[in-house]
Design a protein around this motif. Sequence first.
Motif, PDB file in Angstrom:
ATOM      1  N   GLY A 114       0.800  -1.214   0.000  1.00  0.00           N
ATOM      2  CA  GLY A 114       0.000   0.000   0.000  1.00  0.00           C
ATOM      3  C   GLY A 114       0.837   1.270   0.000  1.00  0.00           C
ATOM      4  O   GLY A 114       0.310   2.358   0.182  1.00  0.00           O
ATOM      5  N   ARG A 115       2.121   1.140  -0.205  1.00  0.00           N
ATOM      6  CA  ARG A 115       3.030   2.295  -0.207  1.00  0.00           C
ATOM      7  C   ARG A 115       3.212   2.778  -1.648  1.00  0.00           C
ATOM      8  O   ARG A 115       4.300   2.745  -2.206  1.00  0.00           O
ATOM      9  N   ILE A 116       2.133   3.244  -2.222  1.00  0.00           N
ATOM     10  CA  ILE A 116       2.112   3.641  -3.627  1.00  0.00           C
ATOM     11  C   ILE A 116       3.038   4.826  -3.880  1.00  0.00           C
ATOM     12  O   ILE A 116       3.746   4.865  -4.893  1.00  0.00           O
ATOM     13  N   LEU A 117       3.060   5.787  -2.977  1.00  0.00           N
ATOM     14  CA  LEU A 117       3.936   6.946  -3.157  1.00  0.00           C
ATOM     15  C   LEU A 117       5.404   6.518  -3.164  1.00  0.00           C
ATOM     16  O   LEU A 117       6.171   6.937  -4.041  1.00  0.00           O
ATOM     17  N   ALA A 118       5.800   5.671  -2.219  1.00  0.00           N
ATOM     18  CA  ALA A 118       7.187   5.188  -2.181  1.00  0.00           C
ATOM     19  C   ALA A 118       7.512   4.406  -3.449  1.00  0.00           C
ATOM     20  O   ALA A 118       8.593   4.563  -4.033  1.00  0.00           O
ATOM     21  N   SER A 119       6.584   3.580  -3.890  1.00  0.00           N
ATOM     22  CA  SER A 119       6.778   2.797  -5.106  1.00  0.00           C
ATOM     23  C   SER A 119       6.956   3.705  -6.317  1.00  0.00           C
ATOM     24  O   SER A 119       7.878   3.528  -7.116  1.00  0.00           O
ATOM     25  N   SER A 120       6.099   4.685  -6.438  1.00  0.00           N
ATOM     26  CA  SER A 120       6.156   5.613  -7.574  1.00  0.00           C
ATOM     27  C   SER A 120       7.415   6.463  -7.546  1.00  0.00           C
ATOM     28  O   SER A 120       8.048   6.693  -8.581  1.00  0.00           O
ATOM     29  N   MET A 121       7.779   6.937  -6.357  1.00  0.00           N
ATOM     30  CA  MET A 121       8.984   7.761  -6.246  1.00  0.00           C
ATOM     31  C   MET A 121      10.233   6.957  -6.590  1.00  0.00           C
ATOM     32  O   MET A 121      11.122   7.451  -7.283  1.00  0.00           O
ATOM     33  N   LEU A 122      10.303   5.734  -6.111  1.00  0.00           N
ATOM     34  CA  LEU A 122      11.453   4.881  -6.399  1.00  0.00           C
ATOM     35  C   LEU A 122      11.598   4.663  -7.903  1.00  0.00           C
ATOM     36  O   LEU A 122      12.683   4.823  -8.465  1.00  0.00           O
ATOM     37  N   LEU A 123      10.520   4.340  -8.549  1.00  0.00           N
ATOM     38  CA  LEU A 123      10.552   4.125  -9.994  1.00  0.00           C
ATOM     39  C   LEU A 123      10.889   5.416 -10.734  1.00  0.00           C
ATOM     40  O   LEU A 123      11.745   5.439 -11.622  1.00  0.00           O
ATOM     41  N   GLY A 124      10.246   6.506 -10.342  1.00  0.00           N
ATOM     42  CA  GLY A 124      10.486   7.789 -11.004  1.00  0.00           C
ATOM     43  C   GLY A 124      11.910   8.280 -10.854  1.00  0.00           C
ATOM     44  O   GLY A 124      12.524   8.746 -11.818  1.00  0.00           O
ATOM     45  N   ILE A 125      12.457   8.166  -9.650  1.00  0.00           N
ATOM     46  CA  ILE A 125      13.833   8.615  -9.422  1.00  0.00           C
ATOM     47  C   ILE A 125      14.801   7.812 -10.282  1.00  0.00           C
ATOM     48  O   ILE A 125      15.701   8.372 -10.913  1.00  0.00           O
ATOM     49  N   ASN A 126      14.623   6.503 -10.312  1.00  0.00           N
ATOM     50  CA  ASN A 126      15.524   5.668 -11.104  1.00  0.00           C
ATOM     51  C   ASN A 126      15.445   5.998 -12.588  1.00  0.00           C
ATOM     52  O   ASN A 126      16.466   6.126 -13.256  1.00  0.00           O
ATOM     53  N   TRP A 131      18.066   8.752 -16.626  1.00  0.00           N
ATOM     54  CA  TRP A 131      18.070   9.340 -17.970  1.00  0.00           C
ATOM     55  C   TRP A 131      18.889  10.628 -17.980  1.00  0.00           C
ATOM     56  O   TRP A 131      19.709  10.850 -18.872  1.00  0.00           O
ATOM     57  N   CYS A 132      18.683  11.465 -16.977  1.00  0.00           N
ATOM     58  CA  CYS A 132      19.424  12.735 -16.892  1.00  0.00           C
ATOM     59  C   CYS A 132      20.925  12.497 -16.717  1.00  0.00           C
ATOM     60  O   CYS A 132      21.748  13.163 -17.357  1.00  0.00           O
ATOM     61  N   LEU A 133      21.287  11.558 -15.861  1.00  0.00           N
ATOM     62  CA  LEU A 133      22.709  11.265 -15.647  1.00  0.00           C
ATOM     63  C   LEU A 133      23.362  10.674 -16.889  1.00  0.00           C
ATOM     64  O   LEU A 133      24.522  10.961 -17.181  1.00  0.00           O
ATOM     65  N   PHE A 134      22.630   9.845 -17.608  1.00  0.00           N
ATOM     66  CA  PHE A 134      23.152   9.279 -18.858  1.00  0.00           C
ATOM     67  C   PHE A 134      23.568  10.402 -19.796  1.00  0.00           C
ATOM     68  O   PHE A 134      24.686  10.439 -20.301  1.00  0.00           O
ATOM     69  N   TRP A 135      22.663  11.351 -20.030  1.00  0.00           N
ATOM     70  CA  TRP A 135      22.945  12.423 -20.984  1.00  0.00           C
ATOM     71  C   TRP A 135      23.933  13.442 -20.437  1.00  0.00           C
ATOM     72  O   TRP A 135      24.702  14.036 -21.201  1.00  0.00           O
TER      73      TRP A 135
END
Length: 146
Positions: A114-126, A131-135
């Motif tokens: 039920g930790r949807i925010l943590a799940s979403s943040m983890l995925l989004g940050i990665n 992507w930003c670090l790659f470029w």
Amino acid sequence: MTFVSDLFAIALGGSIGAVLRYLITLTVVSAPLSGWLTLHGSVGTTLANLLGCCALGGLFQFSQALVASDWVATGWAASLAHPRTLLAVRIGVLGSLTTFSTLIGETAVFASQGRILASSMLLGINVIAGWCLFWAAAAVVRNWTS
């Protein structure tokens, strides 16, 4: 012989990347982190993924510079430019250092709790930071090789 040598190079690189990933996770898990941060293993996965994205971006641009310009690699860069070394680093080291399946597994665990925010943040940050670090790394290497 070339195919077998390539496989051995990838396997060697993979073992190095796997050990690096494990050491990163151990370091993060054993670090004294602030009380609100309870996702120690996930932080290790994120750090490994972001470092891998940064390294892959630099390697990508390095490879592009070798192919598309008059720039000639010398010294350690010449060793890195060897196709077998690129395979060992790109597929072996970085392939085992960064772990998409682990990331998805960790986000699924958080979502199932039920930790949807943590799940979403983890995925989004990665994804976004990766992507930003790659470029960003590609831009640094582009400036270095031009």
